[in-house]
Design an enzyme around this catalytic site. Structure first.
Site, PDB file in Angstrom:
ATOM      1  N   ASP A  15       0.849  -1.202   0.000  1.00 16.68           N
ATOM      2  CA  ASP A  15       0.000   0.000   0.000  1.00 16.68           C
ATOM      3  C   ASP A  15       0.885   1.252   0.000  1.00 16.68           C
ATOM      4  OD1 ASP A  15      -2.578  -1.526   0.616  1.00 16.68           O
ATOM      5  OD2 ASP A  15      -1.261  -2.106   2.262  1.00 16.68           O
ATOM      6  N   TYR A 189       6.346 -14.221   0.742  1.00 13.48           N
ATOM      7  CA  TYR A 189       5.704 -14.409   2.045  1.00 13.48           C
ATOM      8  C   TYR A 189       6.309 -15.690   2.635  1.00 13.48           C
ATOM      9  CZ  TYR A 189       2.531 -11.090  -0.244  1.00 13.48           C
ATOM     10  OH  TYR A 189       2.015 -10.008  -0.921  1.00 13.48           O
ATOM     11  N   GLN A 241      13.344   2.214  -2.158  1.00 11.13           N
ATOM     12  CA  GLN A 241      12.597   1.744  -3.330  1.00 11.13           C
ATOM     13  C   GLN A 241      13.444   1.858  -4.597  1.00 11.13           C
ATOM     14  OE1 GLN A 241       8.866   3.769  -4.457  1.00 11.13           O
ATOM     15  NE2 GLN A 241       7.809   1.932  -3.774  1.00 11.13           N
ATOM     16  N   ARG A 257       6.556 -10.478  -5.053  1.00 10.44           N
ATOM     17  CA  ARG A 257       5.264 -10.784  -4.419  1.00 10.44           C
ATOM     18  C   ARG A 257       4.357  -9.548  -4.495  1.00 10.44           C
ATOM     19  NH1 ARG A 257       7.152 -10.001   1.943  1.00 10.44           N
ATOM     20  NH2 ARG A 257       6.186  -7.927   2.111  1.00 10.44           N
ATOM     21  N   GLU A 259       2.175  -6.612  -5.347  1.00  7.88           N
ATOM     22  CA  GLU A 259       1.777  -5.865  -6.552  1.00  7.88           C
ATOM     23  C   GLU A 259       2.929  -5.035  -7.125  1.00  7.88           C
ATOM     24  OE1 GLU A 259      -2.071  -3.986  -6.592  1.00  7.88           O
ATOM     25  OE2 GLU A 259      -1.308  -2.241  -7.676  1.00  7.88           O
ATOM     26  N   ASP A 260       3.484  -4.156  -6.301  1.00  3.38           N
ATOM     27  CA  ASP A 260       4.467  -3.220  -6.846  1.00  3.38           C
ATOM     28  C   ASP A 260       5.728  -3.940  -7.324  1.00  3.38           C
ATOM     29  OD1 ASP A 260       5.247  -0.453  -7.375  1.00  3.38           O
ATOM     30  OD2 ASP A 260       6.787  -0.833  -5.880  1.00  3.38           O
ATOM     31  N   SER A 261       6.212  -4.904  -6.552  1.00  3.87           N
ATOM     32  CA  SER A 261       7.452  -5.586  -6.954  1.00  3.87           C
ATOM     33  C   SER A 261       7.245  -6.428  -8.214  1.00  3.87           C
ATOM     34  CB  SER A 261       8.018  -6.434  -5.815  1.00  3.87           C
ATOM     35  OG  SER A 261       7.080  -7.391  -5.375  1.00  3.87           O
TER      36      SER A 261
HETATM   37  O1  TRH Z   1       4.654  -5.947   0.514  1.00  6.11           O
HETATM   38  P1  TRH Z   1       3.775  -6.559  -0.489  1.00  6.11           P
HETATM   39  O2  TRH Z   1       3.453  -7.972  -0.289  1.00  6.11           O
HETATM   40  O3  TRH Z   1       2.428  -5.735  -0.581  1.00  6.11           O
HETATM   41  C1  TRH Z   1       1.137  -6.294  -0.689  1.00  6.11           C
HETATM   42  C2  TRH Z   1       0.535  -6.136  -2.017  1.00  6.11           C
HETATM   43  O4  TRH Z   1       0.568  -4.817  -2.438  1.00  6.11           O
HETATM   44  C3  TRH Z   1      -0.905  -6.603  -1.993  1.00  6.11           C
HETATM   45  O5  TRH Z   1      -1.477  -6.455  -3.250  1.00  6.11           O
HETATM   46  C4  TRH Z   1      -1.640  -5.788  -0.987  1.00  6.11           C
HETATM   47  O6  TRH Z   1      -2.929  -6.215  -0.909  1.00  6.11           O
HETATM   48  C5  TRH Z   1      -0.960  -5.970   0.319  1.00  6.11           C
HETATM   49  O7  TRH Z   1       0.398  -5.572   0.237  1.00  6.11           O
HETATM   50  C6  TRH Z   1      -1.635  -5.160   1.384  1.00  6.11           C
HETATM   51  O8  TRH Z   1       4.460  -6.440  -1.933  1.00  6.11           O
HETATM   52  P2  TRH Z   1       4.627  -5.230  -2.991  1.00  6.11           P
HETATM   53  O9  TRH Z   1       3.304  -4.808  -3.519  1.00  6.11           O
HETATM   54  O10 TRH Z   1       5.611  -5.689  -3.954  1.00  6.11           O
HETATM   55  O11 TRH Z   1       5.217  -4.045  -2.139  1.00  6.11           O
HETATM   56  C7  TRH Z   1       6.490  -4.055  -1.613  1.00  6.11           C
HETATM   57  C8  TRH Z   1       7.087  -2.678  -1.680  1.00  6.11           C
HETATM   58  O12 TRH Z   1       8.208  -2.596  -0.810  1.00  6.11           O
HETATM   59  C9  TRH Z   1       7.599  -2.322  -3.064  1.00  6.11           C
HETATM   60  O13 TRH Z   1       7.314  -0.958  -3.342  1.00  6.11           O
HETATM   61  C10 TRH Z   1       9.103  -2.498  -2.962  1.00  6.11           C
HETATM   62  C11 TRH Z   1       9.329  -2.092  -1.527  1.00  6.11           C
HETATM   63  N1  TRH Z   1      10.572  -2.594  -0.897  1.00  6.11           N
HETATM   64  C12 TRH Z   1      11.652  -1.716  -0.810  1.00  6.11           C
HETATM   65  O14 TRH Z   1      11.562  -0.562  -1.275  1.00  6.11           O
HETATM   66  N2  TRH Z   1      12.792  -2.135  -0.204  1.00  6.11           N
HETATM   67  C13 TRH Z   1      12.925  -3.378   0.336  1.00  6.11           C
HETATM   68  O15 TRH Z   1      14.001  -3.701   0.903  1.00  6.11           O
HETATM   69  C14 TRH Z   1      11.817  -4.273   0.225  1.00  6.11           C
HETATM   70  C15 TRH Z   1      11.940  -5.677   0.782  1.00  6.11           C
HETATM   71  C16 TRH Z   1      10.644  -3.846  -0.404  1.00  6.11           C
END
Ligand code: TRH
Length: 356
Positions: A15, A189, A241, A257, A259-261
């Site tokens: 989010d 996860y 990020q 995993r 959405e964003d990644s």
């Molecule tokens: O963390 P997530 O599993 O987020 C999830 C999904 O968005 C899902 O759809 C939503 O319903 C839920 O959250 C609530 O994975 P996601 O979406 O890839 O987000 C991770 C973010 O963290 C991404 O912007 C990359 C960032 N990140 C970093 O910037 N540095 C890091 O070291 C890591 C591990 C992640």
């Protein structure tokens, strides 16, 4: 224009990650952005340098919404993933723009999906009946993978930066020892097939270095030495990020995993495996298959995803060179198809500024 983006952290980092990317992307195009967030702590590592043009406001800072306290009136409200915006900002918005909704949009930014309903629901209006926004109209904005959706985010200089990236220098700067072995990132996860993956890499004919991201992925890894047969493991701290992109660019295979990644792995262009965010009613199975269909995933990639996401009990397909070469072709084709389309912000800004 002035944009107020509202973000509530449900769990994990997606989010915040999506909203921060949206906010910085808009600021990069000269827009003024306030990001309302109820749990901003992750920004300390995700965006330690902040971003010019983006003001982060805590959800409880109601003064920042009061007109008499000098609060600016937003031209656009974005509620991420259906979170209700701060009512004071909605009243400010409603008072300032009566009857001008076509130019002053209230957007409900939805989750990314490749499912067909996204094309149907994208841009649909949703009348607001409750105060303080009663009488206004929200519009759904669905990110997606086709031209009939909202698309996905892509900074204008992303591909140029990716082309200039120096993998060896990045690894050295992060004290990651590398002798030319295959590099794999792990952001997940708690996949049940994780043991299966580790065993496979440990016994593989070629060496692999696994870069484990901080948080749930690191916690999911069974305890053990950093060197296990052909497998060497490096544990990463949380990175920004911007540096998270570099991590994906440095790897030959990315486990991502949420959405964003996933989107960032698509832009990285290397083969990737996605662990989808699980939903109670297993709705994520269809969502995963829709994505694999869109990505024209070869059989082994599809099977790997089904096992990695706990949908099938069969062993993980073997990650040999031929298999990874097939996945790489699919990843390139998927990236090309996205590069041929406009990015999400271009579509969003056009939708917001168009008169009807
Ligand atoms: O963390 P997530 O599993 O987020 C999830 C999904 O968005 C899902 O759809 C939503 O319903 C839920 O959250 C609530 O994975 P996601 O979406 O890839 O987000 C991770 C973010 O963290 C991404 O912007 C990359 C960032 N990140 C970093 O910037 N540095 C890091 O070291 C890591 C591990 C992640």
């Amino acid at each position: 224009m002035r944009w107020d983006i509202f973000c509530k952290m449900i769990d994990n980092h997606g989010d915040v990650g999506v909203c921060w990317r949206l906010a910085t992307g808009l600021a990069g195009r000269g827009e003024k952005v306030r990001l309302w967030i109820d749990e901003p702590s992750a920004l300390a590592w995700m965006a330690p340098a902040g971003c010019p043009g983006v003001t982060v406001v805590h959800w409880t800072e109601r003064d920042a919404a009061r007109h008499d306290a000098g609060a600016p009136t937003p031209d656009v409200l974005i509620e991420a993933f259906g979170c209700d915006p701060v009512p004071e900002v909605v009243s400010l918005f409603a008072r300032q723009h009566p009857g001008e909704e076509a130019r002053h949009r209230w957007i409900n930014l939805e989750y990314l999906s490749a499912e067909p309903y996204v094309e149907r629901l994208h841009r649909l209006p949703s009348p607001v009946f409750r105060d303080p926004g009663a009488g206004l109209t929200k519009h759904f904005f669905y990110p997606g993978f086709t031209t009939a959706t909202g698309g996905v985010m892509r900074e204008p200089d992303l591909m140029a930066r990716r082309d200039r990236f120096d993998r060896a220098a990045w690894l050295a700067a992060h004290d990651i020892p590398w002798q030319g072995e295959r590099i794999v990132s792990l952001f997940c996860y708690e996949p049940r097939a994780l043991d299966n993956l580790l065993g496979q890499l440990e016994n593989a004919g070629e060496p692999t270095r696994l870069l484990v991201t901080a948080g749930r992925a690191a916690a999911a890894l069974p305890p053990g030495p950093a060197r296990r047969g052909a497998l060497s493991i490096s544990w990463l701290p949380y990175v920004s990020q911007i540096d998270f992109d570099h991590l994906l660019w440095a790897c030959d295979l990315n486990f991502v995993r949420g959405e964003d990644s996933l989107v960032r792995a698509l832009w990285a262009g290397a083969p990737f495996v996605w662990q989808i965010y699980p939903q109670d009613d297993d709705a994520h199975h269809n969502k995963l298959d829709a994505f694999l269909d869109w990505a024209k995933a070869p059989r082994s990639l599809r099977d790997f995803h089904h096992r990695w996401n706990g949908i099938s009990p069969s062993p993980l397909p073997v990650l040999d060179r031929l298999t990874l070469a097939q996945w790489a072709s699919a990843a390139h084709a998927a990236r090309e198809s996205l590069l041929a389309q406009e990015d999400l912000l271009t579509r969003l800004i056009r939708f917001v500024t168009q008169k009807s």
